[in-house]
Each structure stands twice: as structure tokens, then as C-alpha cells.
Design a protein around this motif. Structure first.
Motif, PDB file in Angstrom:
ATOM      1  N   ASP A   1      -4.154 -13.132 -16.732  1.00 18.35           N
ATOM      2  CA  ASP A   1      -3.079 -12.956 -17.709  1.00 18.35           C
ATOM      3  C   ASP A   1      -3.613 -12.605 -19.093  1.00 18.35           C
ATOM      4  N   GLU A   2      -4.861 -12.951 -19.361  1.00 17.42           N
ATOM      5  CA  GLU A   2      -5.482 -12.632 -20.643  1.00 17.42           C
ATOM      6  C   GLU A   2      -6.350 -11.380 -20.568  1.00 17.42           C
ATOM      7  N   ALA A   3      -6.580 -10.891 -19.368  1.00 18.99           N
ATOM      8  CA  ALA A   3      -7.511  -9.779 -19.195  1.00 18.99           C
ATOM      9  C   ALA A   3      -6.969  -8.495 -19.814  1.00 18.99           C
ATOM     10  N   ASP A   4      -7.896  -7.701 -20.356  1.00 18.69           N
ATOM     11  CA  ASP A   4      -7.565  -6.369 -20.862  1.00 18.69           C
ATOM     12  C   ASP A   4      -7.841  -5.292 -19.816  1.00 18.69           C
ATOM     13  N   TYR A   5      -8.771  -5.593 -18.925  1.00 13.98           N
ATOM     14  CA  TYR A   5      -9.147  -4.672 -17.850  1.00 13.98           C
ATOM     15  C   TYR A   5      -9.379  -5.460 -16.570  1.00 13.98           C
ATOM     16  N   PHE A   6      -9.258  -4.741 -15.441  1.00 13.83           N
ATOM     17  CA  PHE A   6      -9.475  -5.342 -14.128  1.00 13.83           C
ATOM     18  C   PHE A   6     -10.479  -4.470 -13.360  1.00 13.83           C
ATOM     19  N   PHE A   7     -11.633  -5.038 -13.053  1.00 13.22           N
ATOM     20  CA  PHE A   7     -12.685  -4.287 -12.375  1.00 13.22           C
ATOM     21  C   PHE A   7     -12.584  -4.535 -10.871  1.00 13.22           C
ATOM     22  N   VAL A   8     -12.551  -3.442 -10.099  1.00 10.56           N
ATOM     23  CA  VAL A   8     -12.424  -3.521  -8.641  1.00 10.56           C
ATOM     24  C   VAL A   8     -13.772  -3.132  -8.026  1.00 10.56           C
ATOM     25  N   PRO A   9     -14.563  -4.110  -7.578  1.00  5.22           N
ATOM     26  CA  PRO A   9     -15.951  -3.831  -7.174  1.00  5.22           C
ATOM     27  C   PRO A   9     -16.113  -3.365  -5.735  1.00  5.22           C
ATOM     28  N   VAL A  10     -15.891  -2.079  -5.510  1.00  2.25           N
ATOM     29  CA  VAL A  10     -16.154  -1.461  -4.213  1.00  2.25           C
ATOM     30  C   VAL A  10     -17.488  -0.724  -4.314  1.00  2.25           C
ATOM     31  N   LEU A  11     -18.434  -1.057  -3.437  1.00  3.30           N
ATOM     32  CA  LEU A  11     -19.776  -0.455  -3.511  1.00  3.30           C
ATOM     33  C   LEU A  11     -19.837   0.807  -2.656  1.00  3.30           C
ATOM     34  N   ASP A  12     -19.353   1.915  -3.201  1.00  2.74           N
ATOM     35  CA  ASP A  12     -19.351   3.138  -2.399  1.00  2.74           C
ATOM     36  C   ASP A  12     -20.756   3.653  -2.144  1.00  2.74           C
ATOM     37  N   SER A  13     -21.716   3.286  -2.987  1.00  2.51           N
ATOM     38  CA  SER A  13     -23.096   3.711  -2.734  1.00  2.51           C
ATOM     39  C   SER A  13     -23.606   3.115  -1.425  1.00  2.51           C
ATOM     40  N   CYS A  14     -23.128   1.924  -1.077  1.00  2.00           N
ATOM     41  CA  CYS A  14     -23.487   1.316   0.210  1.00  2.00           C
ATOM     42  C   CYS A  14     -22.634   1.873   1.342  1.00  2.00           C
ATOM     43  N   ILE A  15     -21.364   2.125   1.058  1.00  2.00           N
ATOM     44  CA  ILE A  15     -20.470   2.623   2.111  1.00  2.00           C
ATOM     45  C   ILE A  15     -20.970   3.967   2.637  1.00  2.00           C
ATOM     46  N   ILE A  16     -21.285   4.880   1.720  1.00  2.00           N
ATOM     47  CA  ILE A  16     -21.681   6.225   2.141  1.00  2.00           C
ATOM     48  C   ILE A  16     -23.026   6.206   2.854  1.00  2.00           C
ATOM     49  N   THR A  17     -24.003   5.456   2.327  1.00  2.00           N
ATOM     50  CA  THR A  17     -25.307   5.424   2.981  1.00  2.00           C
ATOM     51  C   THR A  17     -25.238   4.724   4.331  1.00  2.00           C
ATOM     52  N   ARG A  18     -24.229   3.869   4.531  1.00  2.00           N
ATOM     53  CA  ARG A  18     -24.112   3.149   5.793  1.00  2.00           C
ATOM     54  C   ARG A  18     -23.082   3.760   6.731  1.00  2.00           C
ATOM     55  N   ALA A  19     -22.380   4.783   6.310  1.00  2.00           N
ATOM     56  CA  ALA A  19     -21.359   5.394   7.150  1.00  2.00           C
ATOM     57  C   ALA A  19     -21.965   5.852   8.470  1.00  2.00           C
ATOM     58  N   ASP A  20     -21.372   5.381   9.559  1.00  2.00           N
ATOM     59  CA  ASP A  20     -21.792   5.769  10.912  1.00  2.00           C
ATOM     60  C   ASP A  20     -23.152   5.213  11.317  1.00  2.00           C
ATOM     61  N   ASP A  21     -23.699   4.206  10.598  1.00  2.00           N
ATOM     62  CA  ASP A  21     -25.022   3.706  10.994  1.00  2.00           C
ATOM     63  C   ASP A  21     -24.942   2.648  12.089  1.00  2.00           C
ATOM     64  N   THR A  22     -23.736   2.168  12.396  1.00  2.00           N
ATOM     65  CA  THR A  22     -23.519   1.248  13.519  1.00  2.00           C
ATOM     66  C   THR A  22     -22.175   1.597  14.154  1.00  2.00           C
ATOM     67  N   PRO A  23     -21.960   1.186  15.399  1.00  2.00           N
ATOM     68  CA  PRO A  23     -20.660   1.482  16.030  1.00  2.00           C
ATOM     69  C   PRO A  23     -19.470   0.925  15.266  1.00  2.00           C
ATOM     70  N   HIS A  24     -19.615  -0.243  14.592  1.00  2.00           N
ATOM     71  CA  HIS A  24     -18.449  -0.805  13.895  1.00  2.00           C
ATOM     72  C   HIS A  24     -18.179  -0.128  12.551  1.00  2.00           C
ATOM     73  N   LEU A  25     -19.057   0.784  12.130  1.00  2.00           N
ATOM     74  CA  LEU A  25     -18.810   1.589  10.936  1.00  2.00           C
ATOM     75  C   LEU A  25     -18.690   3.069  11.312  1.00  2.00           C
ATOM     76  N   SER A  26     -18.058   3.305  12.435  1.00  2.00           N
ATOM     77  CA  SER A  26     -17.931   4.659  12.970  1.00  2.00           C
ATOM     78  C   SER A  26     -17.028   5.531  12.101  1.00  2.00           C
ATOM     79  N   MET A  27     -17.385   6.810  12.017  1.00  2.00           N
ATOM     80  CA  MET A  27     -16.574   7.784  11.286  1.00  2.00           C
ATOM     81  C   MET A  27     -15.742   8.642  12.242  1.00  2.00           C
TER      82      MET A  27
END
Length: 805
Positions: free
Chosen positions: A426-452
Motif C-alpha cells: 500500500d505504500e509502494a511506489d513500484y512493484f518489481f516482478v522477478p521473472v528470470l528470463d535469462s534462466c528460462i531461455i537458456t533452459r528452454a527444452d533442456d529437460t522433458p518437463h521444460l519442453s517447447m
């Protein structure tokens, strides 16, 4: 409400007295005795060995007499009326129409506001909310309880409301007669698969069961089909020799490290130590894994996921619950005066607490997202260097990586440990949403449960889906998005083309990127790597937004390895007379050169055009550039000392690669004037700093005239630009993140490395401080904010600095 003053007591005693006075409940607060200092931020010394714990809060001399909590907040930080001043008169612009603030040449309007307002910010009183909700079955010992939401954050391989459900994360895709281990994937395994993480190990029955055995390590390697050809892996045939105890065969899982180091036995060269938390050629030394802020001293890093101590939670174990000891609270929550409501009841949840602290704006609320978006991506990564800016060696000393995408982790860690962080949305001026896309892209399709499979092989589409799910989560769990339609939310897109693939639902937000393509000229995907293109993503998902909007977004510098030698040698300060090369560029120049990228679309053809005109080494046809000159270096040949070459040059080329490159940072950090050649694409801080003061922009159609333009710049202007580069170079450095790590190293393992000493000597504003300054300016100057000016919010600013409704 009740008041306790001048008592020698523990928190459990305080809770007991509160319960007696309320006569209807027992508040169980398992906190340690504490005697915190209240010198911090001039709050004054407490008169008690306990903090005041009551509905009436004593806040020291600066607040005046003891007053009620709500009244104290309402009255705090009211300033004496000041006459209105004209910032244009006080802070005139220079010849470049820039206004200097803390050494940097800002665009005039921004520089004036920062000079007159940011520098005059005072602290305001904020009530921080300390969570006390419990989680189902205490997360079954397989997760961390978010005490704010009362939800479990489950470790890798576990799920469910109480983390009691075991996931089966296979290393291999379903097999067939021709492919018994399934088709190739990074996690493919012929040995033992840890199905909690989809990672491959030697397994039980071997001498070293926890030694990694992934990919080609566990499969037969065929000899080259012809001289000079590479050896090929047969993914259908397991290599049983990795289990051999016969020292004459190349083994792995039973190889004794001492015998291997002394060359008494043979090893399979394709086997190595890829996974984090292990060190040595044979993974024989357990070392620290990389976690966000290394769990802030309140948890254990289990491969990338922080296993927090009791009473702490959050992605980095930095958030205290009511079970924590206040003496251990992070700096951004101290000193605190605690309020315990007198209507506490036994409801199955521990009581929430309010902590009154002093903070300066802008205040940033960081969402504690489910670990799918951060911790699980770190814990399950198959290559220890992926998407992190450091690893640890056999001494548990820091080894910095050259991972360009490491800025995402640096900013995330800095915000989490920052005095600008708040737990009060309620006091915040900004809201940071921490999604690590640098990890998502490098890990895309590296295991069956992260299949593209559902994304047609597009990493861009796969990553868009992650951001969309994060948006859906915060919409469901939190009330903050709809207050501004997401305009006060911040997302970081670190990959090559930045926020080009942002889902349409979040485009209202502020995007932190490395690629500022406004799409004014290059209005399509510019990458030469097909899996990252966004052109074919459906408008139903992406919408029709540009990659970058300079009115709301910000380009941040890429991560660069903290180079102690460059700082010691002060390459950034080298004077003009020692810079003998007029123009310098070293990098891939495309298909005309040996080992060049084969795609004609690489760098949007820009590097190729520069090389065609000014190439200083022969291409495949033996030709130099048409206008090659002795004091111009354009080469694809890796320099022996790249930083020295940059520091010996007056102007340095800044051109794209597959999207952004790190050439702007290379130039600035070595004190070279950047020459930017990429039309309609913004570089770090270009929409807030005055680039004419320290850089040169060349249009793409001016490339043939590049050197003539540079030679025409008079020496006075050259010296002025070099001076401004020297003034801003630290703003392209993530010093805050570096020093956070230095502090952790000193605290946890007692290391004070030479790099820590050297970087501690730097005192100017860095990349994180620059970001905070930009956020502060935007808080009071973004036009949309006029519609959302809270009537009673205290900003700690003179009235002429406040945005007018």
C-alpha cells in the motif's frame, strides 16, 4: 492497546503479557531476546532493553512526544512551507542542453528535477507488515512457507498445497526401439536419473554415486568419419565403460581422483563437472551453489533454491516472519518499532506485526513469486555458468562469470537488499516482478518437463508464456495490479531482443531491457537465431507493441566481469594523448571473414558494412576495407588484451549482434567515446542521459562517411566527451551487486579478496543507484501519475517537487 517500557524482557514474555491483558488469547511469539541499537537514522536511543511494543509507539526526539501510531504516521515529516523556486533558474543547462547531477550529464528536465528534488529527499515513516500466516503441514519439510500469503514454495520435485506430492521429472523422453533413451535432450541420461531435478548421476553401486554423468559422458562416442571431422555421439548406445574399474579404459564413475591426477588411470574426456555445487575435475569437492543473495545468511543454498531457517522466507530468505529475531532483521527493516494488536486471537495463524521504520522513496515492493519463475530455474540448471554472474571455487571464493545476462541477477539482488525495498504494497511506489528470463531461455527444452513442443521450438514464445503466468499469479494473489493497470509494475527482459516478446497483458508496465528497439526502423525481429525470433508469435499473445517505449521503459547496462586490473590501472581515465587509435572495433564481422557468423542478417548487416569500408585485416578474399586507415582498427581477430586496446582508442564502435551487444559497456568502462550505429535503437540510459555529451551517433546510411565524421570533431569537443565518459563510467558498473557479494564473502567464509578491496574504493553512483534515481524522477513526472496522486501519502519532498493532480 498496551504499552511496555523500560522492561528487561524477551519477546515470548512480551507476548505472554499481551495475552494476559487481552484476557482472551495467547500470542505465541518465539523470538529471541533483543536489544537493538536505535542510533540508526537518528531515531534516538531506546529507553528500554526491549523495543516499545504497543499501540502507542515511542519514536524518539525527531518525532516529538509519544503519540498514537496512526497519528504519528500522519504527522511525521511535515515540512515547513518553502517558497516556490524555479528549477530552470537554479540549474541551467549547458551547451549540450544537459544538466549535471552527481557527475552525470542528464537531459535538462530530468537533471533539474534530480538536482533540486532527489537531493532534498527526506525519510518518511512506513509501516512494514511482518507476516505470521502458517502453511499446510509446514510444507512437509519440502518447501518454504510464505508467511504473508500462507502458501508453500515447494522445492524441486515437489508440489501441492503442502508440498506433499512428489513429481516425476524424467531425464529422458519416452524411448523406442531405435532410440531406447528417447531423442536427445540436455538432460539425457544412461545412468541414474534424479527425478526430483531431471539430473543425471553415476548412481548407487558406483564408488562416486553423486558424480554427474550427463549427455555424451554416458553414451558411446564414435571415431571421426574422416580426418579432421569431429567425433560423434551415438545417443542410442550407452557407454558402459564409464563404470569400469579397469584403469586402462577411459572410465568415470569409479575413477579415484588422486589416481587420475597422477595419470595412473584413464578418464573419459567428455565427462566433466557441469552441475553447480561441485568443484574439481572429478567433482570431488562440494562447494557453495549460487542462490539469490546466498540466502541472506538465513538459509542453506540447495543447488539454487534457498532452504530458509525457521522464521524466514522469500526467494533469498530475507523476509522475517513473526518467528524471527528482530536483532537479525535486514538493514532495510531496521530500526523498527513494533506494534502488536491488542485484539490478537488464537486463529490457527500467528499474529501479524507492524514494524514502523524510516525510509526514503521511491519504495519498491518485490513480489515473492512461486519458485517456477526463479529458484527452480536456478536449482535445476544443467550448466553451472548459466544465467548467473558468479560461481564458487574449491575455497568457496567468488569466481565472477562473463555471463552478459548476469545483470538480471545483479539488479534482483540489489533491490532485495536495498533500503528502498518495502513489504507494504500500500505504500509502494513500484512493484518489481522477478521473472528470470535469462534462466528460462537458456533452459528452454533442456529437460522433458521444460519442453517447447507447444511453442514450435521458439524460445521467445516459451518465455512469453512464463511472463503471462507470472502476470496471472499476481492478478490472482495480490490487489496491486488494477490500481494503475500495471503502470507502476517493473519487469526485466534481459535477452537479446529485450521486451519484444512481452505478452500484451503487461505492456503498460515499465520494461527494463538491454535492447531499446523502438521499431521505428527495424520493425521486425533482428536476431539471426531462428529460435529467438518473435515475428511469428501470434498477436493474440504478443499484441502489436514495439520492443521499447522510451516514455516508460529503460535500457540498463549489460553485466561485465568486475575487472580488478582495469580499475587498478584506471583505464577509464587514460588521457587523450595516450589514445593513439582513432576508431576501434573488435568482434564478429559476419560471413566475409573466417569463423564469421554465416547469416547475412546478423547485426542487421551493420558490422558487415563497417568492415566492408574500414576492415583492417583481410577477409576470406584477402581484401581490406575500401577505406582502411592506419589509425582505424576493425577486426574479427580476438585481441590479446581487449581492454588495453579499447583504452588506447579515442572512439569505439557500438553495433548490435543478435540484438544487443555489450560494446557500449566495453567502451565506457575503458574510457573510450562510444560511436553508436543502430538506428532507432536506444542504448543504456539514452532516454534519460544526454548522449551528445559523451557519445557520437552515426546513422546507418552514414557508415561510408564514418571516419570523416570522427576526424571532423574538434579536439575541444573530444576532450569534453572523454571527460564526461570519465564522469559516468561507474554508472555502467554493477558495483552495488559486487559489494553485496564482497560483504557476504567476508561474513560467511572470511574472505576479503583483492577485487573487493579495489571496488570498495569506488564511490560514484553505479547502475543500481542510477536506476533508483530514474525511478524517483518518474514517480513525480510520469504523466499518468497525475491520475493516481494519493491525497495523504508522504513523499518526503519539497512541494515544488511533487506531481500536481
Amino acid at each position: 492497546m498496551f504499552s511496555l517500557q523500560k522492561w528487561n524482557c524477551s519477546w515470548s514474555l512480551v507476548a505472554s503479557i499481551a495475552s494476559i491483558l487481552a484476557l482472551v488469547s495467547v500470542v505465541h511469539l518465539f523470538l529471541y531476546p533483543v536489544v537493538p541499537s536505535l542510533d540508526y537514522s537518528r531515531l534516538g536511543q531506546a529507553e528500554s532493553s526491549c523495543l516499545p511494543v504497543n499501540g502507542s509507539v515511542e519514536v524518539g526526539e525527531k518525532y516529538g512526544p509519544r503519540i498514537g501510531l496512526n497519528e504519528g504516521i500522519k504527522n511525521y515529516s511535515k515540512q515547513n512551507p518553502q517558497p516556490m523556486v524555479d528549477l530552470k533558474v537554479l540549474f541551467p543547462a549547458d551547451l549540450h542542453n544537459a544538466v549535471i547531477y552527481r557527475g552525470a550529464p542528464w537531459k535538462a528536465e530530468i537533471g533539474r528535477w534530480l538536482s533540486g528534488c532527489d537531493s532534498n529527499t527526506t525519510a518518511v515513516v512506513i509501516v512494514e507488515k511482518i507476516g505470521g500466516k502458517s502453511c499446510k503441514n509446514e510444507c512437509s519439510g519440502q518447501g518454504i512457507c510464505n508467511h504473508d500469503l500462507g502458501q508453500c514454495r515447494c522445492f524441486h520435485g515437489y508440489t501441492g498445497e503442502g508440498c506433499s506430492e512428489r513429481l516425476q521429472l524424467n531425464c529422458n523422453y519416452p524411448g523406442s526401439e531405435k532410440q531406447p533413451y528417447g531423442h536427445w535432450v540436455v538432460s539425457i541420461c544412461s545412468a541414474y536419473c534424479d527425478t526430483s531435478r531431471a539430473m543425471c548421476f553415476c548412481g548407487e553401486g558406483t564408488k562416486y554415486p553423486n558424480r554427474p554423468a550427463p549427455e555424451s559422458c554416458g553414451f558411446k562416442i564414435n571415431s571421426p568419419s574422416e580426418p579432421g571431422a569431429p567425433r560423434m555421439t551415438d545417443w542410442a548406445v550407452a557407454d558402459q565403460d564409464i563404470f569400469t574399474t579397469n584403469g586402462s579404459k577411459p572410465g568415470w564413475c569409479n575413477v579415484d581422483p588422486a589416481e587420475a591426477y597422477s595419470s595412473k588411470v584413464r578418464i573419459k574426456e567428455e565427462c566433466d563437472c557441469k552441475y553447480d555445487g561441485l568443484w574439481g575435475r572429478f567433482c570431488e569437492e562440494p562447494v557453495l551453489s549460487v542462490c539469490i543473495n546466498q540466502c541472506s545468511g538465513h538459509g542453506f543454498c540447495r543447488g539454487g533454491f534457498c532452504q530458509c531457517e525457521n522464521g524466514w522466507y522469500g526467494v533469498d530468505c530475507s523476509i522475517p516472519s513473526v518467528l524471527s529475531s528482530i536483532v537479525e532483521w535486514p538493514k532495510w527493516l531496521r530500526p523498527a518499532h513494533i506494534d502488536i494488536p491488542d485484539d490478537a486471537r488464537i486463529t490457527g495463524n500467528l499474529v501479524n506485526l507492524n514494524a514502523v521504520v524510516q525510509k526514503k522513496r521511491p519504495l519498491i515492493y518485490v513480489y515473492d513469486l512461486p519458485p517456477d519463475f526463479n529458484s527452480l530455474l536456478l536449482e535445476g540448471r544443467h550448466f553451472k555458468l548459466e544465467c548467473v554472474n558468479r560461481i564458487y571455487d574449491g575455497r568457496n571464493a567468488t569466481l565472477w562469470t562473463d555471463q552478459l545476462y548476469g545483470a538480471q541477477m545483479a539488479i534482483y539482488e540489489s533491490i532485495l537488499a536495498s533500503p528502498y525495498r518495502t513489504l507494504n504494497g500500500d505504500e509502494a511506489d513500484y512493484f518489481f516482478v522477478p521473472v528470470l528470463d535469462s534462466c528460462i531461455i537458456t533452459r528452454a527444452d533442456d529437460t522433458p518437463h521444460l519442453s517447447m513442443k507447444d511453442h514450435h521450438g521458439l524460445r521467445s514464445s516459451f518465455t512469453l508464456d512464463f511472463y503471462k503466468r507470472a502476470y496471472e499469479h499476481i492478478m490472482l494473489q495480490y490487489p496491486y495490479w488494477n490500481q494503475s493497470s500495471g503502470k507502476d509494475h517493473i519487469w526485466f527482459f534481459s535477452w537479446d531482443e529485450g521486451a519484444c516478446y512481452a505478452p500484451k497483458e503487461i505492456w503498460n508496465s515499465m520494461m527494463l531491457v538491454h535492447w531499446g528497439n523502438t521499431n521505428s526502423k527495424h520493425n521486425h525481429s533482428t536476431t539471426a537465431y531462428w529460435a529467438d525470433t518473435w515475428d511469428t508469435i501470434s498477436p493474440d499473445k504478443r499484441g502489436n507493441h514495439p520492443c521499447f517505449d522510451p516514455e516508460k521503459d529503460l535500457v540498463l547496462p549489460a553485466w561485465k566481469v568486475p575487472d580488478e586490473r582495469s580499475v587498478t590501472a584506471k583505464l577509464w581515465a587514460r588521457p587523450r594523448e595516450q589514445r593513439k587509435t582513432l576508431f576501434y572495433f573488435n568482434g564478429n564481422l559476419g560471413p566475409a571473414y573466417e569463423n564469421g557468423r554465416p547469416q547475412a542478417t546478423y547485426s542487421m548487416g551493420i558490422r558487415q558494412k563497417v568492415a566492408e569500408e574500414f576492415g583492417s585485416v583481410p577477409n576470406k578474399e584477402g581484401k581490406l576495407g575500401k577505406q582502411h586507415a592506419e589509425d582505424v582498427v576493425v577486426t574479427p581477430i580476438r585481441a590479446v588484451d581487449y581492454h588495453e586496446e579499447l583504452a588506447s582508442s579515442v572512439f569505439c564502435g557500438v553495433m548490435p549482434g543478435d540484438g544487443w551487444s555489450g560494446r557500449m559497456e566495453d567502451s565506457i568502462l575503458q574510457g573510450c567515446i562510444p560511436v553508436v550505429i543502430q538506428d532507432g535503437i536506444y542504448l543504456p540510459y539514452e532516454n534519460v542521459l544526454d548522449y551528445d555529451s559523451f557519445a557520437v551517433r552515426i546513422r546507418e546510411d552514414e557508415i561510408p562517411n564514418l571516419i570523416n565524421i570522427l576526424r571532423s570533431i574538434n579536439e575541444t569537443e573530444v576532450e569534453s566527451k572523454l571527460a564526461n565518459v570519465r564522469n559516468i563510467w561507474q554508472r555502467f558498473l554493477y558495483r552495488d551487486s559486487i559489494m553485496l557479494e564482497a560483504e557476504r564473502q567476508n561474513t560467511t567464509v572470511g574472505h576479503v579478496e583483492s577485487w573487493a578491496v579495489k571496488f570498495s574504493e569506488l564511490k560514484e553512483d553505479d547502475a543500481f543507484t542510477t536506476l533508483v534515481q530514474v525511478l524517483h524522477y518518474k514517480l513525480h513526472n510520469d504523466p499518468w501519475r497525475r491520475e493516481f496522486v494519493p491525497a495523504k501519502k508522504d513523499f518526503g519532498l519539497p512541494r515544488e517537487c511533487l506531481i500536481k493532480p
